[in-house]
Scaffold this motif. Structure first.
Motif, mmCIF file in Angstrom:
data_model
loop_
_atom_site.group_PDB
_atom_site.id
_atom_site.type_symbol
_atom_site.label_atom_id
_atom_site.label_comp_id
_atom_site.label_asym_id
_atom_site.label_seq_id
_atom_site.Cartn_x
_atom_site.Cartn_y
_atom_site.Cartn_z
ATOM 1 N N LEU A 122 20.863 3.699 -3.038
ATOM 2 C CA LEU A 122 20.115 2.794 -2.164
ATOM 3 C C LEU A 122 20.347 3.153 -0.693
ATOM 4 O O LEU A 122 19.439 3.126 0.133
ATOM 5 C CB LEU A 122 20.539 1.348 -2.439
ATOM 6 C CG LEU A 122 19.734 0.243 -1.766
ATOM 7 C CD1 LEU A 122 18.251 0.347 -2.110
ATOM 8 C CD2 LEU A 122 20.268 -1.125 -2.198
ATOM 9 N N ARG A 123 21.600 3.528 -0.419
ATOM 10 C CA ARG A 123 21.941 3.965 0.932
ATOM 11 C C ARG A 123 21.076 5.165 1.333
ATOM 12 O O ARG A 123 20.544 5.221 2.442
ATOM 13 C CB ARG A 123 23.439 4.320 0.983
ATOM 14 C CG ARG A 123 24.094 4.206 2.339
ATOM 15 C CD ARG A 123 25.586 4.496 2.251
ATOM 16 N NE ARG A 123 26.348 3.423 1.591
ATOM 17 C CZ ARG A 123 26.741 2.306 2.200
ATOM 18 N NH1 ARG A 123 26.461 2.112 3.463
ATOM 19 N NH2 ARG A 123 27.428 1.384 1.538
ATOM 20 N N LEU A 182 17.410 4.168 1.914
ATOM 21 C CA LEU A 182 17.163 3.524 3.212
ATOM 22 C C LEU A 182 17.011 4.561 4.318
ATOM 23 O O LEU A 182 16.376 4.306 5.343
ATOM 24 C CB LEU A 182 18.297 2.548 3.540
ATOM 25 C CG LEU A 182 18.221 1.203 2.827
ATOM 26 C CD1 LEU A 182 19.563 0.481 2.845
ATOM 27 C CD2 LEU A 182 17.132 0.320 3.439
ATOM 28 N N LEU A 211 11.268 3.431 -0.607
ATOM 29 C CA LEU A 211 11.159 1.976 -0.509
ATOM 30 C C LEU A 211 9.796 1.590 0.048
ATOM 31 O O LEU A 211 9.278 2.238 0.956
ATOM 32 C CB LEU A 211 12.259 1.421 0.396
ATOM 33 C CG LEU A 211 13.682 1.556 -0.144
ATOM 34 C CD1 LEU A 211 14.699 1.235 0.945
ATOM 35 C CD2 LEU A 211 13.885 0.640 -1.349
ATOM 36 N N VAL A 266 9.883 -6.417 -2.213
ATOM 37 C CA VAL A 266 10.335 -5.034 -2.024
ATOM 38 C C VAL A 266 10.181 -4.229 -3.304
ATOM 39 O O VAL A 266 10.311 -4.770 -4.414
ATOM 40 C CB VAL A 266 11.802 -5.015 -1.515
ATOM 41 C CG1 VAL A 266 12.780 -5.508 -2.570
ATOM 42 C CG2 VAL A 266 12.190 -3.623 -1.020
ATOM 43 N N TRP A 277 11.222 -0.272 -5.062
ATOM 44 C CA TRP A 277 12.007 0.943 -4.924
ATOM 45 C C TRP A 277 11.619 1.915 -6.028
ATOM 46 O O TRP A 277 11.767 1.599 -7.201
ATOM 47 C CB TRP A 277 13.509 0.628 -4.990
ATOM 48 C CG TRP A 277 14.401 1.835 -4.844
ATOM 49 C CD1 TRP A 277 14.067 3.066 -4.368
ATOM 50 C CD2 TRP A 277 15.785 1.900 -5.190
ATOM 51 N NE1 TRP A 277 15.164 3.897 -4.377
ATOM 52 C CE2 TRP A 277 16.234 3.216 -4.878
ATOM 53 C CE3 TRP A 277 16.702 0.984 -5.714
ATOM 54 C CZ2 TRP A 277 17.550 3.628 -5.080
ATOM 55 C CZ3 TRP A 277 18.007 1.394 -5.923
ATOM 56 C CH2 TRP A 277 18.429 2.702 -5.596
ATOM 57 N N ALA A 284 22.631 -4.690 -3.131
ATOM 58 C CA ALA A 284 22.447 -4.659 -1.670
ATOM 59 C C ALA A 284 23.227 -5.794 -1.015
ATOM 60 O O ALA A 284 23.791 -5.636 0.067
ATOM 61 C CB ALA A 284 20.956 -4.764 -1.329
ATOM 62 N N GLU A 288 19.940 -4.283 6.287
ATOM 63 C CA GLU A 288 19.031 -3.189 6.611
ATOM 64 C C GLU A 288 17.779 -3.249 5.725
ATOM 65 O O GLU A 288 16.660 -3.064 6.200
ATOM 66 C CB GLU A 288 19.771 -1.858 6.411
ATOM 67 C CG GLU A 288 19.120 -0.685 7.101
ATOM 68 C CD GLU A 288 19.913 0.602 6.899
ATOM 69 O OE1 GLU A 288 21.126 0.526 6.575
ATOM 70 O OE2 GLU A 288 19.310 1.682 7.054
ATOM 71 N N LEU A 289 17.995 -3.533 4.451
ATOM 72 C CA LEU A 289 16.874 -3.638 3.524
ATOM 73 C C LEU A 289 15.961 -4.807 3.918
ATOM 74 O O LEU A 289 14.732 -4.680 3.941
ATOM 75 C CB LEU A 289 17.406 -3.839 2.101
ATOM 76 C CG LEU A 289 16.381 -3.830 0.979
ATOM 77 C CD1 LEU A 289 15.718 -2.469 0.851
ATOM 78 C CD2 LEU A 289 17.037 -4.224 -0.347
#
Ligand code: C2E
Ligand code: MG
Ligand code: MG
Ligand code: MG
Length: 281
Positions: free
Chosen positions: A31-32, A35, A41, A63, A65, A82, A90-91
């Motif tokens: 996920l990091r 982003l 995303l 959202v 992904w 998250a 951030e998301l």
């Protein structure tokens, strides 16, 4: 013997936890990267339909992904990760910014954005949100924040002052998944709320018996008496839509009208309320 069984269970449990933690850790890493990367995303939008006129009055931002090897990952899977890993800020900002950029192109449509407990608990969140509004030019009156009841349990003061700050700017607040928490009714008197979103578990049972009909009816009366609007989510059949309209729900949302769709499709939907699409995003 019982002890041994207990120990085995403990070992098994430990192994499962280990695996889970590793998966979580892996998802967190991916996920990091997502982003930072481009294109993994995105935000999908599900139409919000006025019960009385069947007009599209807005949309909820959700959202999405798409992982390069896993494919589509459900928010139910990665939102919790998250939240615990600190990536939710951030998301959340990504989703908010996308939704606001979309919203400014469709003045007068209500754009609903889900806000996680972790975001609302952060005292810096209101300023961060306001700066996204300034940066994108989004009108606060067209923005609605969907919060879940669990938020409000742990940090009442921070949550309350954030909600008050938002409402002073004209932003609306909706209580998501209403009726599923421990003390839904308590929240209504303690927090400034503009709308309740009746959880899909009630909507699903509407055609099965009378209990859910009575519950929805009571919730609608209560909300209206307190000057709140009501959205019903998870509307899948025209029979459910008929009952919910009869019970005076203000807005309907669900697969009956549309799955969450991409930005181009929601734009077409906004332009032409009757626009028929079955696409999924
Ligand atoms: P939610 O906010 O209650 O969103 C409604 C969920 O129900 C969405 O699932 C939507 O696709 C699904 N849904 C809509 N209509 C129907 C229907 O007719 N039948 C059924 N069975 N389901 C329907 P999704 O997109 O998988 O999101 C799940 C949850 O993840 C959301 O529940 C929300 O709590 C969270 N979430 C999604 N996007 C975000 C986000 O950007 N930020 C945060 N903090 N949470 C998000
Ligand atoms: Mg929601
Ligand atoms: Mg919901
Ligand atoms: Mg939900």
């Amino acid at each position: 013997e019982a002890k041994a069984a207990g120990r085995n269970r403990a070992v098994l449990y430990h192994d499962q936890m280990d695996q889970q933690l590793q998966t979580q850790h892996w998802i967190e890493g991916e996920l990091r990267k997502a982003l930072k990367a481009d294109g993994q995303l995105s935000v999908a939008y599900q139409p919000l339909v006025a019960a009385s006129s069947q007009q599209t009055v807005g949309a909820e931002a959700l959202v999405r992904w798409t992982h390069p090897t896993l494919g589509r990952v459900s928010p139910a899977r990665f939102i919790p990760v998250a939240e615990t890993s600190g990536l939710i800020e951030e998301l959340g900002t990504f989703v908010l910014r996308q939704a606001c950029k979309m919203g400014v192109r469709h003045q007068g449509k209500r754009i609903a954005v889900n806000i996680s407990p972790t975001q609302l608990r952060n005292p810096a969140f209101p300023q961060a949100l306001f700066s996204v509004l300034r940066e994108t030019g989004m009108s606060p009156e067209n923005l609605e924040l969907e919060i879940t009841e669990s938020i409000l349990l742990d940090d009442e003061k921070t949550a309350n002052s954030a909600l008050t700050a938002f409402r002073e700017k004209g932003i609306r607040i909706a209580l998501d998944d209403f009726g599923t928490g421990y003390s839904s009714l308590n929240y209504l008197k303690r927090y400034p709320v503009d709308r309740i979103k009746i959880d899909q578990s009630f909507v699903r049972q509407l055609n099965e018996g009378h209990a859910s009909v009575a519950i929805v009816q009571a919730l609608v009366s209560l909300a209206h008496a307190m000057n709140m609007d009501v959205t019903a989510e998870g509307v899948e059949t025209s029979e459910q839509a008929r009952i919910l309209t009869q019970l005076r729900c203000n807005t309907l949302q669900g697969y009956l009208f549309s799955h969450p769709i991409d930005e181009a499709e929601i734009s077409a939907w906004f332009a032409e309320p009757e626009y028929p699409t079955a696409a999924t995003a």
